[in-house]
Scaffold this active site. Sequence first.
Site, PDB file in Angstrom:
ATOM      1  N   TYR A  66      -4.727   0.424 -10.794  1.00  0.00           N
ATOM      2  CA  TYR A  66      -4.105  -0.863 -11.087  1.00  0.00           C
ATOM      3  C   TYR A  66      -4.033  -1.720  -9.840  1.00  0.00           C
ATOM      4  O   TYR A  66      -4.281  -1.249  -8.716  1.00  0.00           O
ATOM      5  CB  TYR A  66      -2.705  -0.660 -11.692  1.00  0.00           C
ATOM      6  CG  TYR A  66      -1.639  -0.238 -10.708  1.00  0.00           C
ATOM      7  CD1 TYR A  66      -1.635   1.052 -10.164  1.00  0.00           C
ATOM      8  CD2 TYR A  66      -0.653  -1.123 -10.299  1.00  0.00           C
ATOM      9  CE1 TYR A  66      -0.661   1.431  -9.262  1.00  0.00           C
ATOM     10  CE2 TYR A  66       0.331  -0.741  -9.401  1.00  0.00           C
ATOM     11  CZ  TYR A  66       0.320   0.531  -8.884  1.00  0.00           C
ATOM     12  OH  TYR A  66       1.280   0.894  -7.976  1.00  0.00           O
ATOM     13  N   ARG A 119      -9.973  -3.835  -3.152  1.00  0.00           N
ATOM     14  CA  ARG A 119      -9.270  -2.539  -3.211  1.00  0.00           C
ATOM     15  C   ARG A 119      -9.439  -1.903  -4.588  1.00  0.00           C
ATOM     16  O   ARG A 119      -9.591  -0.687  -4.708  1.00  0.00           O
ATOM     17  CB  ARG A 119      -7.791  -2.705  -2.865  1.00  0.00           C
ATOM     18  CG  ARG A 119      -7.057  -1.357  -2.796  1.00  0.00           C
ATOM     19  CD  ARG A 119      -5.644  -1.489  -2.293  1.00  0.00           C
ATOM     20  NE  ARG A 119      -4.816  -2.270  -3.191  1.00  0.00           N
ATOM     21  CZ  ARG A 119      -3.560  -2.652  -2.921  1.00  0.00           C
ATOM     22  NH1 ARG A 119      -3.006  -2.314  -1.772  1.00  0.00           N
ATOM     23  NH2 ARG A 119      -2.887  -3.359  -3.786  1.00  0.00           N
ATOM     24  N   GLU A 171       5.736   5.787   3.464  1.00  0.00           N
ATOM     25  CA  GLU A 171       5.806   4.423   2.927  1.00  0.00           C
ATOM     26  C   GLU A 171       6.916   4.364   1.892  1.00  0.00           C
ATOM     27  O   GLU A 171       7.598   5.366   1.647  1.00  0.00           O
ATOM     28  CB  GLU A 171       4.466   4.023   2.302  1.00  0.00           C
ATOM     29  CG  GLU A 171       4.063   4.895   1.127  1.00  0.00           C
ATOM     30  CD  GLU A 171       2.721   4.527   0.513  1.00  0.00           C
ATOM     31  OE1 GLU A 171       2.296   3.368   0.617  1.00  0.00           O
ATOM     32  OE2 GLU A 171       2.108   5.427  -0.098  1.00  0.00           O
ATOM     33  N   LEU A 174      -0.776   4.033   0.913  1.00  0.00           N
ATOM     34  CA  LEU A 174      -1.703   3.068   0.332  1.00  0.00           C
ATOM     35  C   LEU A 174      -1.912   1.945   1.357  1.00  0.00           C
ATOM     36  O   LEU A 174      -0.948   1.484   1.974  1.00  0.00           O
ATOM     37  CB  LEU A 174      -1.083   2.467  -0.939  1.00  0.00           C
ATOM     38  CG  LEU A 174      -1.934   1.399  -1.622  1.00  0.00           C
ATOM     39  CD1 LEU A 174      -3.102   2.031  -2.370  1.00  0.00           C
ATOM     40  CD2 LEU A 174      -1.096   0.574  -2.594  1.00  0.00           C
ATOM     41  N   LYS A 214      -5.058   3.574  -5.580  1.00  0.00           N
ATOM     42  CA  LYS A 214      -3.948   2.924  -6.294  1.00  0.00           C
ATOM     43  C   LYS A 214      -3.980   3.329  -7.765  1.00  0.00           C
ATOM     44  O   LYS A 214      -4.381   2.548  -8.635  1.00  0.00           O
ATOM     45  CB  LYS A 214      -4.016   1.406  -6.104  1.00  0.00           C
ATOM     46  CG  LYS A 214      -2.686   0.714  -6.414  1.00  0.00           C
ATOM     47  CD  LYS A 214      -2.670  -0.696  -5.882  1.00  0.00           C
ATOM     48  CE  LYS A 214      -1.499  -1.501  -6.379  1.00  0.00           C
ATOM     49  NZ  LYS A 214      -0.180  -1.026  -5.964  1.00  0.00           N
TER      50      LYS A 214
HETATM   51  N1  PLP Z   1       2.551   1.413  -1.129  1.00  0.00           N
HETATM   52  C1  PLP Z   1       2.740   1.697  -2.434  1.00  0.00           C
HETATM   53  C2  PLP Z   1       2.999   3.114  -2.851  1.00  0.00           C
HETATM   54  C3  PLP Z   1       2.703   0.669  -3.383  1.00  0.00           C
HETATM   55  O1  PLP Z   1       2.876   0.943  -4.686  1.00  0.00           O
HETATM   56  C4  PLP Z   1       2.489  -0.662  -2.937  1.00  0.00           C
HETATM   57  C5  PLP Z   1       2.462  -1.770  -3.891  1.00  0.00           C
HETATM   58  O2  PLP Z   1       2.787  -1.631  -5.036  1.00  0.00           O
HETATM   59  C6  PLP Z   1       2.313  -0.907  -1.576  1.00  0.00           C
HETATM   60  C7  PLP Z   1       2.332   0.163  -0.694  1.00  0.00           C
HETATM   61  C8  PLP Z   1       2.068  -2.304  -1.062  1.00  0.00           C
HETATM   62  O3  PLP Z   1       0.790  -2.746  -1.421  1.00  0.00           O
HETATM   63  P1  PLP Z   1       0.447  -4.310  -1.591  1.00  0.00           P
HETATM   64  O4  PLP Z   1       0.882  -4.970  -0.318  1.00  0.00           O
HETATM   65  O5  PLP Z   1      -1.014  -4.328  -1.792  1.00  0.00           O
HETATM   66  O6  PLP Z   1       1.239  -4.778  -2.769  1.00  0.00           O
END
Ligand code: PLP
Length: 286
Positions: A33, A52, A182, A207, A149
């Site tokens: 997603y 991505r 994270e 991620l 993701k």
């Molecule tokens: N880490 C995780 C586990 C996430 O689910 C997300 C976003 O949903 C992020 C980091 C941040 O990613 P982004 O800046 O692409 O939204």
Amino acid sequence: MSRIAFVNGRYVPLREAAVHIDDRGYQFADAVYEVCEVREGRIVDERRHLQRLARSLGELSIPSPVSPRALGFVLRETVRQNRVRDGLLYLQVTRGVARREHAFPPVGTRPGLVVTARARDRAKAERVAEAGIAVITVADNRWERVDIKTTALVANVLARQAAREAGAGEAWFIDDAGFVTEGAASNAWIVSREGVLVTRPAERGILRGITRTVVCELAAASGLKIEERPFRVSEALAAREAFITAATQIVMPVVKIDGTPIADGKPGPLSRSLRARFHEAAEIGD
Ligand code: PLP
């Protein structure tokens, strides 16, 4: 006005939007997603999000459901049909519908594609950012491929729920060596005692957030010092500032970890300025 979802080729009212129970997204979380911010009716960082997405699909050997051009059209059309000015765009691609069996379905099984969009109150988000959020820490018990993701998010769900029950806005995962990986749905940052921006490298354990990448670029362009290295909770507690990044949060100041205030317990100047300046560095669509 009823919300509209794009489901496998059709725009349908949300209450009629449904997928087959044999969809592998439903059966196995065999799906990936993306979530993009929508700002003033325009999609933020679409190119990076679709890049991505292509990587996530590639890692799982899921074919693309439609061409990049068609996907771009569907994303914009979903925003338009839902009349979203400020909000979020969600897209999910699954390996498609097939009789339930773990191994991949026959070649030619059509991947599923769902796109939704919803409005959000931007003023309310700004008020949250003015106060900053608390985070709690939880053991990182996720699978190793969190760089993809996928929708396999039950560990993230439990972490975010634990945060909610503790009156916090996010949970930070801690790896076996005691380092922050994270957030449940965000990347974690601190501003060290020396004034250096510190965030974990995106090679392993996290991620690679699009917002993280854009903040890295913004910081570099502003001459700020960045160190991509792991940090412990003890260092975060002694830091000048902390914050999280995600498309849903932009840059969100963190003012408390496990009940202990960071610095004076208020959003720090660097976090505030990166939040205010984020969209200078982001790519804003047409
Ligand atoms: N880490 C995780 C586990 C996430 O689910 C997300 C976003 O949903 C992020 C980091 C941040 O990613 P982004 O800046 O692409 O939204």
